[in-house]
Design an enzyme around this catalytic site. Structure first.
Site, short mmCIF file in Angstrom:
data_model
loop_
_atom_site.label_atom_id
_atom_site.label_comp_id
_atom_site.label_asym_id
_atom_site.label_seq_id
_atom_site.Cartn_x
_atom_site.Cartn_y
_atom_site.Cartn_z
N ARG A 73 0.83 -1.20 0.00
CA ARG A 73 0.00 0.00 0.00
C ARG A 73 0.87 1.25 0.00
O ARG A 73 2.09 1.20 0.22
CB ARG A 73 -0.90 0.01 1.23
CG ARG A 73 -0.14 0.02 2.56
CD ARG A 73 -1.02 0.37 3.73
NE ARG A 73 -0.33 0.17 5.00
CZ ARG A 73 0.54 1.00 5.53
NH1 ARG A 73 0.87 2.12 4.89
NH2 ARG A 73 1.12 0.72 6.69
N ILE A 102 4.70 3.71 7.94
CA ILE A 102 4.50 2.68 8.95
C ILE A 102 3.37 3.05 9.90
O ILE A 102 3.16 4.22 10.23
CB ILE A 102 5.80 2.43 9.74
CG1 ILE A 102 5.68 1.18 10.61
CG2 ILE A 102 6.18 3.67 10.58
CD1 ILE A 102 7.00 0.71 11.19
N THR A 103 2.61 2.04 10.33
CA THR A 103 1.56 2.24 11.33
C THR A 103 1.42 0.97 12.14
O THR A 103 2.13 -0.02 11.93
CB THR A 103 0.22 2.65 10.67
OG1 THR A 103 -0.68 3.10 11.68
CG2 THR A 103 -0.39 1.49 9.91
N HIS A 158 -1.59 -1.82 13.81
CA HIS A 158 -2.95 -2.30 13.90
C HIS A 158 -3.07 -3.21 15.10
O HIS A 158 -2.11 -3.93 15.44
CB HIS A 158 -3.35 -3.09 12.65
CG HIS A 158 -3.32 -2.28 11.38
ND1 HIS A 158 -3.94 -1.07 11.26
CD2 HIS A 158 -2.73 -2.53 10.19
CE1 HIS A 158 -3.75 -0.60 10.04
NE2 HIS A 158 -3.02 -1.47 9.37
N ILE A 170 -5.16 6.23 6.80
CA ILE A 170 -5.56 5.70 5.50
C ILE A 170 -4.32 5.32 4.70
O ILE A 170 -3.36 6.10 4.63
CB ILE A 170 -6.40 6.73 4.71
CG1 ILE A 170 -7.72 7.01 5.43
CG2 ILE A 170 -6.67 6.23 3.29
CD1 ILE A 170 -8.55 8.08 4.77
N GLY A 184 -6.99 0.24 3.01
CA GLY A 184 -8.06 1.16 3.36
C GLY A 184 -7.79 2.00 4.58
O GLY A 184 -6.82 2.75 4.61
N CYS A 231 3.16 6.93 10.79
CA CYS A 231 2.94 7.56 9.48
C CYS A 231 4.09 8.49 9.10
O CYS A 231 3.94 9.34 8.22
CB CYS A 231 1.62 8.33 9.46
SG CYS A 231 0.18 7.31 9.84
#
Length: 274
Positions: A84, A88-89, A91, A199, A211, A229
Site C-alpha cells: 500500500r 509505517i503504522t 494495527h 488511511i 483502506g 505515518c
C-alpha cells in the site's frame, strides 16, 4: 474466516460489508491480506460487487512503500512490509480496520477515493459527538490541537524542547528516544494535533485495496515504538481518549457502515482529470 461466495449473477449494486472477525476472532494480518487479494481478483472480474471487509487485527506493525528505516521500531520488532501507499503504522485490538475493495473509473482518482474515506469517518465521529477534520497535506482524520503558543511543553523543565532542537541538538526529532512526555500517545496532553484514523491504499487494475484504520479504544502506546505515518510533530488519539468514555468497536461498526454506504453510494465517481 468465512470465504466470500463467488459467481453471483447478476452482480448486485451497492456496497456490501463482510465482517471477517473482531475481538477474540481478530484476523491475523497476513490472512486478511490474502483474503483482500482474493476479493480484489473477484471484484476485477465482476464476480462480486464492491465489498468492504471490516475486522480487527492482533497487534502488528505494517509498513507502506514510503517507510524509511529511521521510522521503524528500534528494538527489531517485526514489521510486515506491504504494497500500500503511506508509511509505517500499527494495527491491533480496539482499532476498527476497513478494507474497501471497489472498482473505480479510469484514469483512477486516488485522492478522491481517500477523501471519501475521510468523509465517512468524519461523519461517524460526529455521530459520537466528536468534531474531527482533515489536515492539509496529511491524509486521515485528525483532532486539532491548541494554538502553538498555548501548547504544553511535555511537562519537562529543560533548557530545550527536543521537538524543536531535534532531541540531541542535531538532526530531526525522534519521539522514540525522547521519553513518554513526548510520545505520540501523549499528544493530547501536550495540546498537539493528533491523528484518530489512518488511511493507506493501493489501486491495481482499477480496483482499490487496503483502506482505513480508526482508533476506537486501543492501547495507543503501541504507536510510541515507531514514528507513526512518518509524522514527528503530531501524535495519535482515539475516540475513547477524546470523548473521555469507553467506546467499543462493536458500537462503531454499524455507524461506519452507514456513513461508508452514504458516501460511497452517493458519490458521483469520475475519472481523474488528465
Amino acid at each position: 474466516m468465512t470465504a466470500i461466495s463467488r459467481g453471483e449473477t447478476p452482480v448486485p449494486e451497492g456496497l456490501r460489508f463482510v465482517h471477517l472477525g473482531f475481538g477474540d476472532e481478530a484476523v491475523e494480518y497476513l490472512e486478511a491480506w490474502e483474503e483482500q487479494r482474493r476479493v480484489h481478483a473477484a471484484r476485477f472480474a465482476d464476480e462480486i460487487p464492491d465489498t468492504c471487509l471490516l475486522l480487527e487485527h492482533p497487534p502488528v506493525y505494517t509498513a507502506g512503500r514510503r517507510t524509511e528505516d529511521s521510522e521503524r521500531p528500534l528494538d527489531g520488532t517485526p514489521v510486515v512490509d506491504v504494497d500500500r501507499g503511506g508509511k509505517i503504522t500499527w494495527h491491533g485490538p480496539g482499532q476498527l480496520v476497513g478494507y474497501p475493495i471497489m472498482k473505480l473509473p479510469r484514469p483512477v482518482d486516488v485522492v478522491a477515493h481517500v477523501r471519501r474515506l475521510e468523509e465517512a469517518m468524519i461523519r461517524a465521529c460526529a455521530d459520537f459527538g466528536l468534531e474531527t477534520t482533515r489536515v492539509e497535506g496529511r491524509s486521515g482524520v485528525w483532532v486539532l490541537g491548541d494554538p502553538v503558543e498555548q501548547r504544553a511543553k511535555g511537562g519537562l523543565d529543560l533548557d530545550f524542547d527536543p521537538r524543536l532542537s531535534g532531541g540531541d541538538g542535531e538532526g530531526e526529532f525522534d519521539p522514540r528516544l525522547s521519553g513518554p512526555e513526548y510520545a505520540p500517545s501523549n499528544a493530547g496532553q501536550r495540546g498537539e494535533d493528533r491523528k484518530l484514523a489512518q488511511i493507506g491504499i493501493r489501486v491495481a487494475k482499477g480496483v482499490t485495496m487496503h483502506g482505513f484504520a480508526m482508533n476506537v479504544n486501543p492501547d495507543n502506546t503501541w504507536f510510541d515504538r515507531i514514528v507513526p505515518c512518518g509524522i514527528r510533530d503530531a501524535g495519535v488519539t482515539s475516540l475513547s481518549n477524546e470523548l473521555g468514555r469507553e467506546v467499543t468497536v462493536a458500537e462503531v461498526v454499524p455507524v461506519m457502515e452507514k456513513h461508508l454506504r452514504e458516501v460511497m453510494e452517493d458519490a458521483v465517481l469520475l475519472p481523474r482529470a488528465v
